[in-house]
Design a protein around this motif. Structure first.
Motif, PDB file in Angstrom:
ATOM      1  N   ILE A 151       0.871  -1.170   0.000  1.00 49.86           N
ATOM      2  CA  ILE A 151       0.000   0.000   0.000  1.00 49.86           C
ATOM      3  C   ILE A 151       0.910   1.222   0.000  1.00 49.86           C
ATOM      4  N   VAL A 152       0.768   2.076  -1.032  1.00 41.92           N
ATOM      5  CA  VAL A 152       1.667   3.219  -1.174  1.00 41.92           C
ATOM      6  C   VAL A 152       1.018   4.547  -0.797  1.00 41.92           C
ATOM      7  N   CYS A 153      -0.310   4.610  -0.876  1.00 46.80           N
ATOM      8  CA  CYS A 153      -1.020   5.821  -0.490  1.00 46.80           C
ATOM      9  C   CYS A 153      -2.519   5.546  -0.504  1.00 46.80           C
ATOM     10  N   LYS A 154      -3.280   6.543  -0.130  1.00 44.75           N
ATOM     11  CA  LYS A 154      -4.744   6.487  -0.212  1.00 44.75           C
ATOM     12  C   LYS A 154      -5.159   7.159  -1.516  1.00 44.75           C
ATOM     13  N   LYS A 155      -6.309   6.781  -2.040  1.00 51.42           N
ATOM     14  CA  LYS A 155      -6.825   7.413  -3.264  1.00 51.42           C
ATOM     15  C   LYS A 155      -6.905   8.924  -3.104  1.00 51.42           C
ATOM     16  N   THR A 156      -7.296   9.358  -1.930  1.00 48.10           N
ATOM     17  CA  THR A 156      -7.487  10.793  -1.697  1.00 48.10           C
ATOM     18  C   THR A 156      -6.177  11.572  -1.555  1.00 48.10           C
ATOM     19  N   VAL A 208      -6.309  -0.553  -7.111  1.00 44.01           N
ATOM     20  CA  VAL A 208      -6.969   0.249  -6.088  1.00 44.01           C
ATOM     21  C   VAL A 208      -8.003  -0.643  -5.424  1.00 44.01           C
ATOM     22  N   GLU A 209      -7.894  -0.741  -4.121  1.00 43.58           N
ATOM     23  CA  GLU A 209      -8.832  -1.555  -3.350  1.00 43.58           C
ATOM     24  C   GLU A 209      -9.376  -0.698  -2.214  1.00 43.58           C
ATOM     25  N   ASN A 210     -10.689  -0.495  -2.242  1.00 40.91           N
ATOM     26  CA  ASN A 210     -11.334   0.429  -1.301  1.00 40.91           C
ATOM     27  C   ASN A 210     -10.675   1.790  -1.454  1.00 40.91           C
ATOM     28  N   GLU A 211      -9.993   2.288  -0.451  1.00 39.97           N
ATOM     29  CA  GLU A 211      -9.321   3.596  -0.541  1.00 39.97           C
ATOM     30  C   GLU A 211      -7.809   3.470  -0.710  1.00 39.97           C
TER      31      GLU A 211
END
Length: 119
Positions: free
Chosen positions: A5-10, A110-113
């Motif tokens: 996981i490298v970051c959140k979508k936002t 992308v999975e969830n956020e």
């Protein structure tokens, strides 16, 4: 293949990019204007410039004349900060001037956020 996981979508708006460390490698995460995520080694193939210091932009069309530029593909091109090399985000990081060269790329999901990169 390891997923990270490298970051959140936002964390990235469409048209933005950011560098993240993934183990010993520095990865460039890009989000195109259509909201899709892509990941590349954060290093220009020419002389190793950090691409996150460059910009996401468009390209000129073949219809452009000196002093009269027509742009297309806005938000789909990475431009190197040192010498202006341009790479096509949506075409595996291929260099526009020499399609035989491309940036090393990574699979993104992308999975969830969460934005996940496979290494």
């Amino acid at each position: 293949m390891t997923e990270n996981i490298v970051c959140k979508k936002t964390d990235l708006e469409p048209g933005e990019m950011k560098a993240v460390d993934l183990g010993k490698q520095n990865i460039l995460i890009c989000r195109t204007l259509d909201g899709e995520f892509y990941a590349f080694l954060n290093q220009c193939t020419h002389q190793g410039a950090p691409l996150d210091k460059g910009m996401i932009c468009g390209a000129t069309t073949g219809e452009s004349q000196p002093g009269d530029y027509h742009y297309c593909r806005k938000g789909e091109i990475i431009r190197c900060p040192w010498h202006g090399r341009e790479f096509d985000i949506k075409d595996e990081g291929r260099m526009l001037a020499n399609p035989n060269k491309k940036l090393p790329s990574y699979k993104v999901r992308v999975e969830n956020e969460d934005v996940i990169v496979y290494k």
